[in-house]
Design a protein around this motif. Sequence first.
Motif, PDB file in Angstrom:
ATOM      1  N   TYR A   1       0.838  -1.199   0.000  1.00  0.00           N
ATOM      2  CA  TYR A   1       0.000   0.000   0.000  1.00  0.00           C
ATOM      3  C   TYR A   1       0.875   1.251   0.000  1.00  0.00           C
ATOM      4  CZ  TYR A   1      -2.867  -3.644   2.204  1.00  0.00           C
ATOM      5  OH  TYR A   1      -3.501  -4.829   2.503  1.00  0.00           O
TER       6      TYR A   1
ATOM      7  N   TYR B   1       0.297   5.195   1.327  1.00  0.00           N
ATOM      8  CA  TYR B   1      -0.526   6.171   2.011  1.00  0.00           C
ATOM      9  C   TYR B   1       0.208   7.513   2.015  1.00  0.00           C
ATOM     10  CZ  TYR B   1      -3.588   2.599   4.105  1.00  0.00           C
ATOM     11  OH  TYR B   1      -4.498   1.589   4.312  1.00  0.00           O
TER      12      TYR B   1
ATOM     13  N   GLN C   1       0.235  11.177   4.424  1.00  0.00           N
ATOM     14  CA  GLN C   1      -0.192  11.716   5.707  1.00  0.00           C
ATOM     15  C   GLN C   1       0.066  13.215   5.731  1.00  0.00           C
ATOM     16  OE1 GLN C   1       1.939  10.394   9.295  1.00  0.00           O
ATOM     17  NE2 GLN C   1      -0.007  10.338  10.395  1.00  0.00           N
TER      18      GLN C   1
ATOM     19  N   GLY D   1      -2.562  16.898  10.778  1.00  0.00           N
ATOM     20  CA  GLY D   1      -3.930  16.964  11.290  1.00  0.00           C
ATOM     21  C   GLY D   1      -4.926  16.092  10.548  1.00  0.00           C
ATOM     22  N   MET D   2      -4.441  15.334   9.585  1.00  0.00           N
ATOM     23  CA  MET D   2      -5.320  14.475   8.797  1.00  0.00           C
ATOM     24  C   MET D   2      -4.906  13.028   8.986  1.00  0.00           C
ATOM     25  SD  MET D   2      -7.151  16.762   7.123  1.00  0.00           S
ATOM     26  CE  MET D   2      -7.775  16.011   5.639  1.00  0.00           C
ATOM     27  N   GLY D   3      -5.851  12.137   8.799  1.00  0.00           N
ATOM     28  CA  GLY D   3      -5.516  10.724   8.840  1.00  0.00           C
ATOM     29  C   GLY D   3      -4.765  10.302   7.599  1.00  0.00           C
ATOM     30  N   LEU D   4      -4.195   9.128   7.640  1.00  0.00           N
ATOM     31  CA  LEU D   4      -3.534   8.587   6.455  1.00  0.00           C
ATOM     32  C   LEU D   4      -4.572   8.315   5.372  1.00  0.00           C
ATOM     33  CD1 LEU D   4      -1.640   7.617   8.980  1.00  0.00           C
ATOM     34  CD2 LEU D   4      -0.594   6.187   7.241  1.00  0.00           C
TER      35      LEU D   4
ATOM     36  N   LEU E   1      -5.249   6.526   1.585  1.00  0.00           N
ATOM     37  CA  LEU E   1      -4.714   5.502   0.687  1.00  0.00           C
ATOM     38  C   LEU E   1      -4.619   6.035  -0.726  1.00  0.00           C
ATOM     39  CD1 LEU E   1      -3.824   2.519   0.426  1.00  0.00           C
ATOM     40  CD2 LEU E   1      -6.218   1.988  -0.090  1.00  0.00           C
TER      41      LEU E   1
ATOM     42  N   PHE F   1       3.930   7.087   3.138  1.00  0.00           N
ATOM     43  CA  PHE F   1       4.247   5.829   3.801  1.00  0.00           C
ATOM     44  C   PHE F   1       3.873   4.655   2.912  1.00  0.00           C
ATOM     45  CE2 PHE F   1       5.637   7.142   7.904  1.00  0.00           C
ATOM     46  CZ  PHE F   1       4.962   8.303   8.187  1.00  0.00           C
TER      47      PHE F   1
ATOM     48  N   PHE G   1       4.585  -0.792   8.348  1.00  0.00           N
ATOM     49  CA  PHE G   1       4.873   0.453   7.658  1.00  0.00           C
ATOM     50  C   PHE G   1       6.369   0.704   7.543  1.00  0.00           C
ATOM     51  CE2 PHE G   1       0.895   2.761   7.094  1.00  0.00           C
ATOM     52  CZ  PHE G   1       0.018   2.050   7.901  1.00  0.00           C
TER      53      PHE G   1
ATOM     54  N   GLU H   1      -7.793  15.680  20.093  1.00  0.00           N
ATOM     55  CA  GLU H   1      -6.689  15.757  19.137  1.00  0.00           C
ATOM     56  C   GLU H   1      -5.350  15.675  19.847  1.00  0.00           C
ATOM     57  OE1 GLU H   1      -8.876  18.598  15.800  1.00  0.00           O
ATOM     58  OE2 GLU H   1      -6.882  19.077  16.533  1.00  0.00           O
TER      59      GLU H   1
ATOM     60  N   GLY I   1       7.075   5.475  10.903  1.00  0.00           N
ATOM     61  CA  GLY I   1       5.815   4.949  10.433  1.00  0.00           C
ATOM     62  C   GLY I   1       4.997   4.377  11.576  1.00  0.00           C
ATOM     63  N   PRO I   2       3.688   4.251  11.383  1.00  0.00           N
ATOM     64  CA  PRO I   2       2.840   3.654  12.425  1.00  0.00           C
ATOM     65  C   PRO I   2       3.255   2.226  12.744  1.00  0.00           C
ATOM     66  CG  PRO I   2       1.500   4.789  10.773  1.00  0.00           C
ATOM     67  CD  PRO I   2       2.900   4.722  10.239  1.00  0.00           C
ATOM     68  N   GLU I   3       3.064   1.866  14.012  1.00  0.00           N
ATOM     69  CA  GLU I   3       3.390   0.518  14.482  1.00  0.00           C
ATOM     70  C   GLU I   3       2.134  -0.110  15.067  1.00  0.00           C
ATOM     71  OE1 GLU I   3       6.692   0.444  17.144  1.00  0.00           O
ATOM     72  OE2 GLU I   3       6.307  -1.606  17.812  1.00  0.00           O
TER      73      GLU I   3
ATOM     74  N   LEU J   1      -3.173   6.200  16.479  1.00  0.00           N
ATOM     75  CA  LEU J   1      -4.060   6.208  15.317  1.00  0.00           C
ATOM     76  C   LEU J   1      -5.049   5.062  15.395  1.00  0.00           C
ATOM     77  CD1 LEU J   1      -1.312   6.691  12.572  1.00  0.00           C
ATOM     78  CD2 LEU J   1      -2.761   8.461  13.546  1.00  0.00           C
TER      79      LEU J   1
ATOM     80  N   LEU K   1      -7.507   0.432   4.790  1.00  0.00           N
ATOM     81  CA  LEU K   1      -7.963   0.970   6.065  1.00  0.00           C
ATOM     82  C   LEU K   1      -8.398   2.418   5.926  1.00  0.00           C
ATOM     83  CD1 LEU K   1      -5.236  -0.414   8.517  1.00  0.00           C
ATOM     84  CD2 LEU K   1      -7.443  -1.405   7.928  1.00  0.00           C
TER      85      LEU K   1
ATOM     86  N   PHE L   1      -8.407   5.681   8.179  1.00  0.00           N
ATOM     87  CA  PHE L   1      -7.755   6.153   9.395  1.00  0.00           C
ATOM     88  C   PHE L   1      -8.441   7.383   9.962  1.00  0.00           C
ATOM     89  CE2 PHE L   1      -3.809   3.882  10.173  1.00  0.00           C
ATOM     90  CZ  PHE L   1      -3.639   3.177   8.991  1.00  0.00           C
ATOM     91  N   GLY L   2      -8.424   7.500  11.304  1.00  0.00           N
ATOM     92  CA  GLY L   2      -8.752   8.746  11.968  1.00  0.00           C
ATOM     93  C   GLY L   2      -7.538   9.661  11.924  1.00  0.00           C
ATOM     94  N   GLN L   3      -7.702  10.865  12.449  1.00  0.00           N
ATOM     95  CA  GLN L   3      -6.629  11.860  12.357  1.00  0.00           C
ATOM     96  C   GLN L   3      -5.603  11.717  13.462  1.00  0.00           C
ATOM     97  OE1 GLN L   3      -9.516  12.318  13.693  1.00  0.00           O
ATOM     98  NE2 GLN L   3      -9.635  14.134  14.994  1.00  0.00           N
ATOM     99  N   GLY L   4      -5.904  10.880  14.456  1.00  0.00           N
ATOM    100  CA  GLY L   4      -4.926  10.615  15.501  1.00  0.00           C
ATOM    101  C   GLY L   4      -5.105  11.463  16.746  1.00  0.00           C
TER     102      GLY L   4
END
Lengths: 115, 111
Positions: free
Chosen positions: A33, A35, A37, A40-43, A45, A90, A106, B9, B43-45, B87, B99, B101-104
């Motif tokens: 994938y 992505y 980022q 303030g925004m989500g990842l 795709l 990412f 990731f 947030e 990166g996210p884990e 996240l 997926l 995703f939310g903004q975290g």
Amino acid sequence: NAGVTQTPKFRILKIGQSMTLQCAQDMNHNYMYWYRQDPGMGLKLIYYSVGAGITDKGEVPNGYNVSRSTTEDFPLRLELAAPSQTSVYFCASSYSVSATNEKLFFGSGTQLSVL
Amino acid sequence: EDQVTQSPEALRLQEGESSSLNCSYTVSGLRGLFWYRQDPGKGPEFLFTLYSAGEEKEKERLKATLTKKESFLHITAPKPEDSATYLCAVQRPGNTGKLIFGQGTTLQVKP
């Protein structure tokens, strides 16, 4: 075992330039994938692939292209870079999408600025 | 439209001060809800996957729970090393692993 490797880590482009973001994984994962980022925004795709030779669009594919000639590599191509493509990119991979194996691994990201 | 919203947030806690992070979702069917941790410049884990309402999972000081509309990430007696962005993401059935995703939530734990 390196996991997911992305290069470069940082890059500055001028408007209209092109570049390829590299992504490689050594876990023999079928799914890969891309992505992006933004602060303030989500990842979001961009593109994904379910195996070599198979790719499909995600939420925000405009301005990007991908290819998947091998299981290991999934490069992302930016043609005619625009300021709206300034973001952190990412790459991720997963073994499958079955109930117990669908977690994503990731890379460490590529920070891209288009000026 | 499928949507994931995280709150707050940002969250500042003193070491040892327990709290919860919220992830609200609206999705046409839920295959799984995921929690990831992201450290600055990385990166996210992966942390957890939850599949059905009532499910709970724990890892050290973290505990994730799931209802039909939201998930909570409870942090018990946090330490400074728990500081990170957390996240939340959802996956719909029949999907290829994509997926939403939310903004975290960015958590800072002060000693």
